[in-house]
Design an enzyme around this catalytic site. Sequence first.
Site, short mmCIF file in Angstrom:
data_model
loop_
_atom_site.label_atom_id
_atom_site.label_comp_id
_atom_site.label_asym_id
_atom_site.label_seq_id
_atom_site.Cartn_x
_atom_site.Cartn_y
_atom_site.Cartn_z
N CYS A 52 0.84 -1.20 0.00
CA CYS A 52 0.00 0.00 0.00
C CYS A 52 0.88 1.25 0.00
O CYS A 52 1.99 1.24 0.53
CB CYS A 52 -0.91 0.00 1.22
N HIS A 108 -2.43 -3.98 4.90
CA HIS A 108 -2.28 -3.62 6.31
C HIS A 108 -3.65 -3.31 6.90
O HIS A 108 -4.52 -2.74 6.23
CB HIS A 108 -1.34 -2.42 6.48
#
Length: 219
Positions: A52, A108
């Site tokens: 990310c 995450h």
Amino acid sequence: MCAKLHDEPNNELYKSLLDGNKKFVENTLKADPEYFSNLAKGQSPPVLWIGCADSRVPANQITNTAPGEIFVHRNIANMVVHSDMNMLSVLDYAVNVLKVKHVIVTGHYGCGGIIAAMSNQQFGLIDNWLRHIKDVYRLHAEELDSITDEEQRTDRLVELNVIENVHNLCATSIVQNAWEKGQFVGVHGWVYSLKTGIIKDMQVSAYDTDNMENVFKFK
Ligand code: CO
């Protein structure tokens, strides 16, 4: 036309980055005078990281690795979208030129992209990107809808999104052609916890097309 630097806090912040670079060079050379000349010779990282864009999930720091060890691609919510030329180019270069041994999708918990995709709000252009995550939700709607706690539901979508993106990687001709040639490529899915710093291996590692639905398999 360049405007003169104004004496304001934002420019101080900007200048502090270049000052930080000077300190980085100074400290690094103190520890290893050959550091930069060695790294400049070339790279052969054994790992491709697809993570990310979130500023709190830096590949090297959280795996205790150094520059030169991980080839990195990052976007919002660590997506593997098979029409994304940027991702495909990175993947192709990593697999066919660098010959990485492992490709790791790392999501995450608490991912802003996932949270946004779960809402019904419009955010602008990014809605088109988040649509891919809504598709993941739809695939797993039964399981997700049964989770009443919102944070737990978000966390599970983070995990499922990683698992789907591992599948998306395995479905690419790039990965399948490498496997077909007998080249070792492990494809893995991880989720990182911002709260603890610990990485959870989702145990979806793939080394061949054995567990893949037939329609995705290339000859
Ligand atoms: Co994120």
